[in-house]
Scaffold this motif. Structure first.
Motif, PDB file in Angstrom:
ATOM      1  N   SER A 131       0.643  -1.153  -0.195  1.00 57.00           N
ATOM      2  CA  SER A 131      -0.031  -0.105   0.056  1.00 57.00           C
ATOM      3  C   SER A 131       0.824   1.221  -0.058  1.00 57.00           C
ATOM      4  CB  SER A 131      -0.871   0.087   1.314  1.00 57.00           C
ATOM      5  OG  SER A 131      -0.212   0.092   2.314  1.00 57.00           O
ATOM      6  N   THR A 132       0.490   2.552  -0.619  1.00 54.40           N
ATOM      7  CA  THR A 132       0.930   3.636  -0.621  1.00 54.40           C
ATOM      8  C   THR A 132       1.110   4.224   0.731  1.00 54.40           C
ATOM      9  OG1 THR A 132      -0.755   4.720  -1.473  1.00 54.40           O
ATOM     10  CG2 THR A 132       0.421   3.922  -3.273  1.00 54.40           C
ATOM     11  N   VAL A 133       1.807   5.230   0.783  1.00 56.37           N
ATOM     12  CA  VAL A 133       1.835   6.014   2.204  1.00 56.37           C
ATOM     13  C   VAL A 133       0.573   6.791   2.178  1.00 56.37           C
ATOM     14  CG1 VAL A 133       4.547   6.046   2.734  1.00 56.37           C
ATOM     15  CG2 VAL A 133       3.468   7.767   1.302  1.00 56.37           C
ATOM     16  N   ALA A 134       0.017   7.344   1.160  1.00 58.53           N
ATOM     17  CA  ALA A 134      -1.039   8.063   1.293  1.00 58.53           C
ATOM     18  C   ALA A 134      -2.262   7.210   1.792  1.00 58.53           C
ATOM     19  CB  ALA A 134      -1.337   8.709  -0.199  1.00 58.53           C
ATOM     20  N   TYR A 135      -2.217   6.133   1.286  1.00 52.53           N
ATOM     21  CA  TYR A 135      -3.531   5.203   1.683  1.00 52.53           C
ATOM     22  C   TYR A 135      -3.156   4.874   3.071  1.00 52.53           C
ATOM     23  CZ  TYR A 135      -6.181   0.807   1.842  1.00 52.53           C
ATOM     24  OH  TYR A 135      -7.060  -0.177   2.185  1.00 52.53           O
ATOM     25  N   ASP A 136      -1.898   4.492   3.741  1.00 51.37           N
ATOM     26  CA  ASP A 136      -1.820   4.295   4.975  1.00 51.37           C
ATOM     27  C   ASP A 136      -2.111   5.349   5.915  1.00 51.37           C
ATOM     28  OD1 ASP A 136      -0.856   1.629   4.518  1.00 51.37           O
ATOM     29  OD2 ASP A 136       1.121   2.307   4.242  1.00 51.37           O
ATOM     30  N   PHE A 137      -1.616   6.515   5.680  1.00 44.36           N
ATOM     31  CA  PHE A 137      -1.953   7.790   6.344  1.00 44.36           C
ATOM     32  C   PHE A 137      -3.264   8.221   6.551  1.00 44.36           C
ATOM     33  CE2 PHE A 137       2.446   9.575   7.478  1.00 44.36           C
ATOM     34  CZ  PHE A 137       2.861   8.203   7.326  1.00 44.36           C
ATOM     35  N   THR A 138      -4.072   7.939   5.407  1.00 44.48           N
ATOM     36  CA  THR A 138      -5.544   8.537   5.300  1.00 44.48           C
ATOM     37  C   THR A 138      -6.591   7.737   5.500  1.00 44.48           C
ATOM     38  OG1 THR A 138      -4.754   9.788   3.215  1.00 44.48           O
ATOM     39  CG2 THR A 138      -6.913   9.891   3.499  1.00 44.48           C
ATOM     40  N   ILE A 139      -6.320   6.427   5.553  1.00 52.05           N
ATOM     41  CA  ILE A 139      -7.595   5.534   5.909  1.00 52.05           C
ATOM     42  C   ILE A 139      -8.425   5.554   7.145  1.00 52.05           C
ATOM     43  CG2 ILE A 139      -5.879   3.573   6.863  1.00 52.05           C
ATOM     44  CD1 ILE A 139      -7.672   1.673   5.500  1.00 52.05           C
ATOM     45  N   SER A 140      -7.596   5.890   8.344  1.00 51.49           N
ATOM     46  CA  SER A 140      -8.397   6.251   9.410  1.00 51.49           C
ATOM     47  C   SER A 140      -8.979   7.498   9.573  1.00 51.49           C
ATOM     48  CB  SER A 140      -7.320   6.120  10.591  1.00 51.49           C
ATOM     49  OG  SER A 140      -6.491   7.038  10.582  1.00 51.49           O
ATOM     50  N   HIS A 141      -8.919   8.370   8.364  1.00 52.08           N
ATOM     51  CA  HIS A 141      -9.669   9.647   8.586  1.00 52.08           C
ATOM     52  C   HIS A 141     -10.829   9.571   7.625  1.00 52.08           C
ATOM     53  CE1 HIS A 141      -5.367  11.583   9.682  1.00 52.08           C
ATOM     54  NE2 HIS A 141      -6.073  10.897  10.527  1.00 52.08           N
ATOM     55  N   ASP A 142     -11.409   8.357   7.068  1.00 56.37           N
ATOM     56  CA  ASP A 142     -12.524   8.324   6.543  1.00 56.37           C
ATOM     57  C   ASP A 142     -13.509   7.705   7.305  1.00 56.37           C
ATOM     58  OD1 ASP A 142     -14.577   7.846   4.510  1.00 56.37           O
ATOM     59  OD2 ASP A 142     -13.457   6.440   3.367  1.00 56.37           O
ATOM     60  N   PHE A 143     -14.747   8.527   7.437  1.00 57.88           N
ATOM     61  CA  PHE A 143     -15.768   7.915   8.292  1.00 57.88           C
ATOM     62  C   PHE A 143     -16.523   6.595   7.937  1.00 57.88           C
ATOM     63  CE2 PHE A 143     -17.852  10.848   5.383  1.00 57.88           C
ATOM     64  CZ  PHE A 143     -19.150  10.382   5.092  1.00 57.88           C
ATOM     65  N   MET A 144     -16.310   6.455   6.731  1.00 59.87           N
ATOM     66  CA  MET A 144     -16.864   4.938   6.089  1.00 59.87           C
ATOM     67  C   MET A 144     -15.728   4.094   6.032  1.00 59.87           C
ATOM     68  SD  MET A 144     -20.285   5.268   5.790  1.00 59.87           S
ATOM     69  CE  MET A 144     -20.598   3.782   4.656  1.00 59.87           C
ATOM     70  N   GLY A 145     -14.527   4.411   6.316  1.00 62.29           N
ATOM     71  CA  GLY A 145     -13.221   3.679   6.428  1.00 62.29           C
ATOM     72  C   GLY A 145     -12.983   3.107   5.181  1.00 62.29           C
ATOM     73  N   PHE A 146     -12.896   3.902   4.175  1.00 64.31           N
ATOM     74  CA  PHE A 146     -12.643   3.247   2.663  1.00 64.31           C
ATOM     75  C   PHE A 146     -13.251   2.240   2.241  1.00 64.31           C
ATOM     76  CE2 PHE A 146      -7.707   5.085   2.347  1.00 64.31           C
ATOM     77  CZ  PHE A 146      -8.316   6.301   2.453  1.00 64.31           C
ATOM     78  N   ALA A 147     -14.500   2.239   2.561  1.00 66.50           N
ATOM     79  CA  ALA A 147     -15.376   1.073   2.320  1.00 66.50           C
ATOM     80  C   ALA A 147     -15.938   1.140   0.796  1.00 66.50           C
ATOM     81  CB  ALA A 147     -16.704   0.895   2.995  1.00 66.50           C
TER      82      ALA A 147
END
Length: 369
Positions: A131-147
């Motif tokens: 996974s990219t660092v953009a993915y790793d750093f952003t994923i917990s900041h999406d209220f739907m969880g990248f679903a």
């Protein structure tokens, strides 16, 4: 003994699981005999029933049994070995499992396939597919969880779709944590002769996590479409800022992603040039010790047009335990007309939309092991 058969597509997974189990139990296997070495088998089984409107050009709705409503179903193997002096070796192999049919993803270990070393003070370096660092750093900041069901953060469900790079191959990644701050960088090699830019990927992220606040800023660039004889690549660049803030049991989510696509070749509907800015805002709050509610909106500014899609989305979690929960999801997406033309949009990020509006509802169960 209950007789059973294993399909051809499932045999590699079973063989690998059996091999790993044999290695783990072998008394003379050096890596497993050391108390400083660890190998774990893990996964997610996520299955549900989903209803969506406007699933074809005729406007027909559809019911389906869906694998991976909240998170992609997967099977993985990860491990580490203490090398002494604060240094350890690590690896991760992870495959998508399409549970409703039993199939694997397009690549057997298409989600993760890397090995690296990590130091407790200096951070870690990995090589492979990851996974990219953009993915790793952003994923917990999406209220739907990248679903997939239903989030627009990784990719907007509109035409043309904007996205940032989630995974890279032929890659080198660095991750480090220094007190409340964390940093990450990645680069993927395009492996095109006589070019250091063709089909490459680059990313840089900085994050901060302390107390109630979590925040990050990422840059992601992906280049695609080059060949050994034509080394110019289509460029897709994103800048992402996002964060969360906890207010007791309630958590607020917010983010913005600006994406610019600069194509190679003739610009047309199938090869567009565009700039898109995605905004999201949401919250989660516990309704009881076992139930948590999540909800919010995604809004995409499609620059140069008057048609800016909007999606309202939400979900409920009912926790049976720390590893098993029921969930319900719902979303509605709409895009206004732009100069008498129709902008296509939808709730499901992995489906090319066919209408200017769509509604989705789902219920499911997820188990983690």
């Amino acid at each position: 003994m209950i007789p059973f058969s294993i399909s051809g597509r499932a045999r590699p997974l079973v063989w690998l699981a059996c091999s790993m189990a044999t290695m783990a139990s072998a008394p003379h296997a050096k890596a497993q005999s050391s108390p400083a070495s660890q190998v774990a088998v893990y996964g997610i089984i996520d299955m549900g029933l989903e209803y969506r409107t406007h699933n074809n050009a005729n406007g027909n709705s559809q019911w389906r049994v869906n694998s991976g409503g909240l998170n992609t179903s997967r099977l993985g193997f990860k491990g580490s070995e203490d090398l002494g002096g604060g240094l350890k070796a690590q690896f991760n192999l992870e495959s998508e499992v399409v549970v409703d049919t039993g199939a694997t993803g397009s690549s057997f270990f298409g989600r993760q396939a890397w090995v690296g070393v990590d130091h407790k003070d200096w951070g870690g370096v990995s090589l492979g597919r990851m996974s990219t660092v953009a993915y790793d750093f952003t994923i917990s900041h999406d209220f739907m969880g990248f679903a997939p069901q239903y989030s627009w953060v990784t990719a907007t469900a509109s035409v043309p779709s904007s996205a940032f790079t989630s995974r890279i191959s032929n890659a080198l990644r660095y991750l480090g944590k220094f007190g409340a701050f964390k940093v990450g960088a990645n680069v993927s090699l395009g492996e095109v002769p006589d070019s250091i830019n063709a089909n490459t990927g680059r990313g840089l992220s900085v994050g901060y996590d302390a107390g109630a606040l979590s925040a990050q800023l990422s840059y992601d660039e992906g280049r695609t479409g080059a060949t050994a004889t034509a080394t110019d690549s289509t460029k897709n660049r994103s800048i992402i800022a996002s964060g969360t803030y906890a207010l007791g049991g309630t958590k607020l989510f917010a983010g913005v992603r600006n994406t610019h696509r600069d194509p190679v070749g003739t610009i047309n509907a199938g090869n567009p040039k565009f700039t898109s800015t995605l905004y999201w805002l949401g919250a989660s709050t516990p309704l009881s010790p076992a139930i948590t509610a999540f909800g919010g909106l995604y809004y995409e500014n499609k620059h140069g047009t008057g048609s800016d899609p909007l999606m309202l989305a939400g979900k409920l979690h009912y926790n049976f335990s720390k590893r098993t929960w029921l969930y319900a999801t719902a979303a509605i997406a709409r895009a206004p007309s732009d100069d008498s033309t129709q902008t296509l949009t939808g709730v499901y990020r992995d489906q090319t939309p066919v209408a200017s509006h769509q509604t989705g509802l789902g219920i499911g169960i997820q188990h983690r092991f």
